[in-house]
Motif scaffolding. Structure first.
Motif, mmCIF file in Angstrom:
data_model
loop_
_atom_site.group_PDB
_atom_site.id
_atom_site.type_symbol
_atom_site.label_atom_id
_atom_site.label_comp_id
_atom_site.label_asym_id
_atom_site.label_seq_id
_atom_site.Cartn_x
_atom_site.Cartn_y
_atom_site.Cartn_z
ATOM 1 N N LEU A 278 -4.939 -1.408 10.807
ATOM 2 C CA LEU A 278 -3.769 -1.116 9.988
ATOM 3 C C LEU A 278 -2.760 -0.265 10.739
ATOM 4 O O LEU A 278 -3.131 0.536 11.607
ATOM 5 C CB LEU A 278 -4.199 -0.355 8.722
ATOM 6 N N GLU B 222 0.435 1.497 6.538
ATOM 7 C CA GLU B 222 -0.489 0.750 5.679
ATOM 8 C C GLU B 222 -1.696 1.615 5.312
ATOM 9 O O GLU B 222 -2.135 1.630 4.154
ATOM 10 C CB GLU B 222 -0.984 -0.506 6.400
ATOM 11 N N ARG C 240 -0.922 4.142 2.598
ATOM 12 C CA ARG C 240 -0.862 3.556 1.258
ATOM 13 C C ARG C 240 -2.263 3.282 0.716
ATOM 14 O O ARG C 240 -2.567 3.577 -0.443
ATOM 15 C CB ARG C 240 -0.047 2.257 1.305
ATOM 16 N N THR D 49 -9.578 -1.567 7.462
ATOM 17 C CA THR D 49 -9.983 -1.738 6.070
ATOM 18 C C THR D 49 -11.495 -1.595 5.937
ATOM 19 O O THR D 49 -12.248 -1.819 6.878
ATOM 20 C CB THR D 49 -9.548 -3.120 5.563
#
Length: 364
Positions: free
Chosen positions: A204, A208, A211, A195
Motif C-alpha cells: 500500500l 492507503e 485510511r 493488507t
C-alpha cells in the motif's frame, strides 16, 4: 483458526475491553498463501510458540506493549503429551491461571500461548473492482480492534525481492542507479504496509495504509515496527543469526498500539545462519525447484482473480501442491527445533546443533 494455529476464546473482546484467549500452535504450515499444505512438520508449532514467547518477553522488557500474557505450561495444564488441536476450540476448558507462566518456567516446549483479544470485524468484499469495505470494518470496530494491516520491516533486499519492483535504490538510501545483482544490506531499515485480510496481500501507499488503519496512527505503527526490529535483530546477532526482514500485526485499544499475533519466528521473519536461510523460505524455495507447475498455477490464479468478481483465487487454481519427501520434512523439522534452541539459548528441544541442522537444509 488460521492455516497454522488454532484460536481459542475464554473471554470475548467487547467494544469497551479486551478479552482473553490463546493460540494453539500446530505443526501445519503454509506457503504462497495457499493455506494448510499437505504435510505437518513435527516440532514446528512448538518452535514458533517458543520463539514467539521469547521475543514477546524481550519486547515487554524493552517497553513495547503487546497482547502476550505467557505460555501454557503443559505440565501444569493437563496431559503434556497431547497433540495440539486435539479438542475443538469452543469445547476446551479454561486454562488455570497458575498454568500461564513465563517461558523460563517451562521445561517442555510449549505449544500454547495466552493472549489478550481484541475485536476483528468482518471485512466485506464489494466485488466488481470496488475492493473491500474498510469503512464497514471500522464502523463495527469502534476503538478496540485489530488493525487490518501487516507492517513489514526490511534490513536487507535479496535478489527477487518485490521491493526492487516498487522502489528505486536511491529511495532506500542505496547509492546506485540500478539494483545490484546481490543481496543488499540497507543503511536503515525500511518499513512498508500491506493488507492483512484481503485474499491477496498487496503493498500500500502510505495514504492507503493510513485510511485502512482507521484511528490508529501510521507513524506509531512505523515506530513500533522499528522497535520490534531492533529487539529481534539484536537477539539474532547475539545468537549468530542474520535478521533479514519480518512483519508485525497490531491491535489498537485505549489510544495505544500493541503488538499482536506472534513475533520474530521462522515463519513471520526471515533469518539466515552462515549464509543459509533458516526460515519458512527453505520450504518455499523447495517448492519453486521441485513443484514449479503448482507455483506457476498459484501465480496465474492470483493474477486471474483480479478480473473476476470473486475474492478467493484458490477457487480457480487448477493444481495442488505435492507432499514433501520424508527427508525434507525431517531436515526442516530439525531446522525449526535447532534454530529455536540457538535463538533462545536453551536446549528445550532434542535437536542437533544449529550448524548441523543448517548444513542439512543447505543440501535439500
Amino acid at each position: 483458526m488460521t492455516s497454522v494455529k488454532e484460536f481459542r476464546v475464554a473471554e470475548p473482546a467487547t467494544a469497551e475491553s479486551l478479552g482473553r484467549g490463546r493460540f494453539v500452535f500446530t505443526d501445519a504450515y503454509s506457503v504462497f498463501d495457499w493455506g494448510r499444505m499437505p504435510d505437518p512438520i513435527p516440532r514446528k508449532g512448538a518452535s514458533l510458540c517458543t520463539m514467539g514467547a521469547f521475543n514477546f518477553e524481550r519486547l515487554e522488557d524493552a517497553g513495547v506493549p503487546t497482547h502476550y500474557r505467557g505460555v501454557v505450561d503443559p505440565n501444569r495444564a493437563g496431559d503434556p503429551t497431547a497433540e495440539p488441536g486435539a479438542n475443538e476450540p469452543d469445547a476446551d476448558e479454561p486454562i488455570p491461571d497458575d498454568a500461564i507462566v513465563d517461558l523460563d518456567a517451562v521445561s517442555t516446549p510449549p505449544t500454547e500461548m495466552a493472549i489478550e483479544l481484541t475485536q476483528v470485524p468482518d471485512l466485506p468484499y464489494l466485488g466488481d473492482g470496488d475492493g473491500y469495505d474498510y469503512d464497514a470494518y471500522h464502523a463495527s470496530a469502534a476503538e478496540n480492534y485489530l488493525i487490518p494491516l501487516e507492517v513489514v520491516f526490511r534490513n536487507t533486499v535479496p535478489i527477487g525481492s518485490s521491493l526492487r519492483d516498487r522502489r528505486e535504490p536511491s529511495d532506500v538510501g542505496i547509492d546506485a542507479s540500478e539494483w545490484p545483482e546481490t543481496v543488499v544490506d540497507l543503511p536503515e531499515p525500511v518499513v512498508e504496509f500491506s493488507t492483512k485480510y484481503e485474499e491477496q496481500d498487496r503493498y500500500l501507499t502510505r495514504e492507503e495504509a493510513e485510511r485502512i488503519a482507521g484511528v490508529a496512527s501510521i507513524e506509531d505503527l512505523e515506530s513500533t515496527a522499528l522497535a520490534v526490529n531492533r529487539v529481534v535483530t539484536d537477539r539474532a546477532k547475539a545468537a549468530g543469526f542474520d535478521h533479514e526482514d519480518g512483519k508485525i500485526e497490531c491491535l489498537y485499544v485505549d489510544g495505544e498500539i500493541r503488538v499482536a499475533d506472534v513475533v520474530g519466528t521462522f515463519d513471520e521473519n526471515r533469518f539466515a545462519y552462515d549464509d543459509q536461510e533458516v526460515s519458512k523460505e527453505v520450504v518455499r524455495q523447495w517448492y519453486k525447484r521441485n513443484d514449479s507447475e503448482w507455483v506457476a498455477a498459484v501465480s496465474e490464479a492470483k493474477q486471474a482473480v483480479a478480473d473476476r468478481s470473486v475474492a478467493d483465487w484458490r477457487t480457480i487454481c487448477d493444481d495442488e501442491p505435492v507432499p514433501l519427501p520424508d527427508r525434507v520434512i525431517e531436515a526442516v523439522s530439525a531446522m525449526y527445533a535447532a534454530g529455536a534452541n540457538a535463538y533462545t539459548g536453551r536446549d528445550l528441544f532434542d535437536a542437533p546443533a544449529i550448524d548441523q541442522a543448517v548444513d542439512d537444509v543447505r543440501e535439500l
